[in-house]
Design a protein around this motif. Structure first.
Motif, PDB file in Angstrom:
ATOM      1  N   ASN A   1       0.845  -1.192   0.000  1.00  0.00           N
ATOM      2  CA  ASN A   1       0.000   0.000   0.000  1.00  0.00           C
ATOM      3  C   ASN A   1       0.877   1.237   0.000  1.00  0.00           C
ATOM      4  O   ASN A   1       1.937   1.260   0.647  1.00  0.00           O
ATOM      5  N   ALA A   2       0.471   2.270  -0.689  1.00  0.00           N
ATOM      6  CA  ALA A   2       1.034   3.592  -0.460  1.00  0.00           C
ATOM      7  C   ALA A   2       0.318   4.166   0.754  1.00  0.00           C
ATOM      8  O   ALA A   2      -0.901   4.051   0.878  1.00  0.00           O
TER       9      ALA A   2
ATOM     10  N   GLY B   1       4.641  -0.234   8.461  1.00  0.00           N
ATOM     11  CA  GLY B   1       4.989   1.015   7.803  1.00  0.00           C
ATOM     12  C   GLY B   1       6.484   1.116   7.575  1.00  0.00           C
ATOM     13  O   GLY B   1       7.279   0.786   8.467  1.00  0.00           O
ATOM     14  N   ILE B   2       6.877   1.583   6.398  1.00  0.00           N
ATOM     15  CA  ILE B   2       8.294   1.758   6.068  1.00  0.00           C
ATOM     16  C   ILE B   2       8.490   3.056   5.301  1.00  0.00           C
ATOM     17  O   ILE B   2       7.567   3.576   4.676  1.00  0.00           O
ATOM     18  N   THR B   3       9.717   3.564   5.363  1.00  0.00           N
ATOM     19  CA  THR B   3      10.154   4.664   4.512  1.00  0.00           C
ATOM     20  C   THR B   3      11.317   4.158   3.672  1.00  0.00           C
ATOM     21  O   THR B   3      12.224   3.509   4.198  1.00  0.00           O
TER      22      THR B   3
ATOM     23  N   GLY C   1       3.021  -7.580   4.124  1.00  0.00           N
ATOM     24  CA  GLY C   1       3.324  -6.492   3.201  1.00  0.00           C
ATOM     25  C   GLY C   1       3.681  -5.221   3.938  1.00  0.00           C
ATOM     26  O   GLY C   1       3.902  -5.210   5.159  1.00  0.00           O
ATOM     27  N   PHE C   2       3.706  -4.121   3.186  1.00  0.00           N
ATOM     28  CA  PHE C   2       4.211  -2.861   3.693  1.00  0.00           C
ATOM     29  C   PHE C   2       3.286  -1.704   3.334  1.00  0.00           C
ATOM     30  O   PHE C   2       2.659  -1.707   2.277  1.00  0.00           O
ATOM     31  N   ASN C   3       3.224  -0.728   4.235  1.00  0.00           N
ATOM     32  CA  ASN C   3       2.618   0.565   3.944  1.00  0.00           C
ATOM     33  C   ASN C   3       3.755   1.540   3.693  1.00  0.00           C
ATOM     34  O   ASN C   3       4.493   1.914   4.614  1.00  0.00           O
ATOM     35  N   LEU C   4       3.936   1.938   2.444  1.00  0.00           N
ATOM     36  CA  LEU C   4       5.068   2.766   2.036  1.00  0.00           C
ATOM     37  C   LEU C   4       4.728   4.240   2.202  1.00  0.00           C
ATOM     38  O   LEU C   4       3.857   4.766   1.513  1.00  0.00           O
TER      39      LEU C   4
END
Length: 479
Positions: free
Chosen positions: A16-17, A288-290, A397-400
């Motif tokens: 996800n964004a 969440g990731i950056t 997964g990831f929230n980017l």
């Protein structure tokens, strides 16, 4: 239960964004970067362009955060919040969905709505309408609120006790289930022009609800949408929040300050989900990731240095102050922040109890103005780190988060996505179907083991006699 590490080895990464209808979201201060366009957040084209970009990158969804209230805990005012645009101004995220859906075919939309300040009926009607217009691509991130400033804005006397907020959430959700699942049968809509029956009256049922927080009587105004109930997201990490999430959620937004702690949290959620009578894989877990990426590792480090020049760690502290309900400006740079029970985000505040943390520690974590895990490197390096992170922790997964908009998402799609695809860990095309079906490959509706089952209306067989009775009655009135 199946070993999480083994189970995750071959699964494809969900993505996800993570954004907000505002200038500053997670990584604060970067709005000052010359290439950043987040000041255009109040222009519809900013969001339709983003949606088109994300769909080209085969993102599963755009997860849009939201708050009610303002961050006024730091220094007991909103001066820094206004100067750095720390989620202020911020606009209603649900207003963006129809426009973004019109320029995409597959991208899902996870919209944050605080139920504490909503009417269940009006909310359920709005989201059912959005599910119709998106052809089943809508999700709801369920939050209960944690800001005293929100209570004052709404006209309440004060923030409800943390656990009481979840008790209210349980009833809010129960009533929404009744609206979405219990009022209309699947085949109620006939569209029979010859017999003048758009809807069979025998297949629409009145809702009766008399609860502690809410009362409702009548027929839901919206006919069944593709998913009926939107995909349910939740981020609760306290004991009460985890109990709520493992009972109701289909996706959870989780976090920890190390992969080891995250894996422990993942295992706990899977076990608790199973104890709720659900399949542990019925909840997709996102962290969440950056990401800062470029053509080489060296260029990515140069880009990070450039970004740091514009970021505001202090704005990150101001945001964090409201998250924990403590004015962090009162502490010296090397002073350990004491634990103090508050009514804010319990799981975040609890960290001060578990480990010694200073303002300098927090500023080091906020080098880009946000506290999410930071991954820096070439597309290949980032891809390998994401795969390793997923396989070690068992997340799905990831929230980017964005840094400089829109280039951070464009960089990720151009450099990281192809590397993930080459390794067989990211899809090369969308599947057809609703957001729920894309995530679980189990159809459009909530599963049979979900608690929504008890609120579903039981379909009656198509009763030709009842329809004929309706026609006869109509003829009598017109005779």
């Amino acid at each position: 239960m199946t070993n999480i590490t083994n189970r995750s080895k071959s699964k494809k990464i969900l993505l996800n964004a993570f954004d907000m209808n505002s200038v500053g979201h997670i990584n604060h201060g970067l709005w000052t970067h010359p290439r950043d366009q987040s000041n255009r957040f109040n222009e519809l084209s900013y969001w339709t362009e983003l949606a088109e970009t994300l769909e080209k990158g085969l993102f599963d969804g755009l997860f849009i955060a939201d708050i009610t209230g303002v961050y006024d805990v730091y220094q007991h005012n909103i001066d820094l919040t206004l100067k750095e645009s720390i989620q202020l101004p911020s606009h209603d995220p649900s207003t963006l969905v129809s426009a973004m859906a019109a320029v995409t075919q597959h991208l899902g939309f996870g919209i944050t709505v605080n139920l504490s300040y909503e009417s269940p009926y009006q909310f359920a009607r709005r989201f059912a309408s959005l599910d119709h217009l998106t052809q089943g691509r809508i999700g709801w991130n369920i939050v209960t609120g944690y800001l005293d400033s929100a209570e004052r804005l709404i006209g309440h006397k004060g923030l409800k006790d943390h656990d009481l907020r979840y008790e209210q959430a349980e009833e809010f959700l129960e009533l929404c289930y009744k609206f979405w699942e219990g009022s209309w049968e699947n085949d109620a809509i006939q569209k029979d022009k010859i017999n003048r029956i758009f809807t069979d009256p025998n297949k629409v049922h009145e809702i009766q609800h008399q609860g502690k927080f809410y009362q409702s009587q009548g027929v839901f105004q919206v006919s069944p949408s593709k998913q009926r109930t939107p995909v349910l997201y939740q981020a609760g990490a306290s004991a009460k929040g985890l109990s709520f999430a493992t009972q109701h959620a289909e996706a959870m937004f989780i976090g920890a300050d190390s992969p080891e702690k995250l894996k422990t949290q993942v295992d706990k959620i899977r076990t608790q989900t199973q104890q709720q009578g659900r399949n542990p894989d019925e909840i997709k877990l996102f962290v969440g990731i950056t990401v800062v990426t470029a053509e080489t590792d060296e260029l990515a480090q140069e880009k990070l240095t450039e970004y740091i020049h514009y970021a505001s760690p202090e704005a990150g502290l101001a945001h964090f102050s409201s998250s924990v309900g403590i004015d962090l400006s009162q502490f010296a740079a090397n002073e350990a922040i004491p634990y103090k029970p508050t009514n804010s985000i319990a799981s975040v505040n609890k960290k001060f109890k578990e480990q010694q943390t200073t303002i300098n520690d927090l500023k080091a974590q906020h080098i880009l103005g946000g506290r999410y895990p930071l991954i820096v490197g070439s597309g290949a390096t980032v891809a390998e780190k994401l795969i390793q992170f997923l396989d070690e922790t068992g997340v799905d997964g990831f929230n980017l988060t964005r840094t400089v908009a829109p280039e951070s998402h464009q960089d990720f799609i151009r450099l990281v996505i192809p590397e993930l695809q080459q390794r067989g860990r990211y899809k090369t095309a969308y599947e057809d179907g609703s957001l729920r079906h894309k995530l679980f490959q189990q159809g459009d509706y909530l599963s049979e083991t979900h608690p929504v089952q008890q609120f579903r209306c039981k379909s009656t067989s198509k009763n030709k006699d009842s329809v004929q009775h309706h026609l006869n009655t109509q003829q009598k009135h017109t005779a």
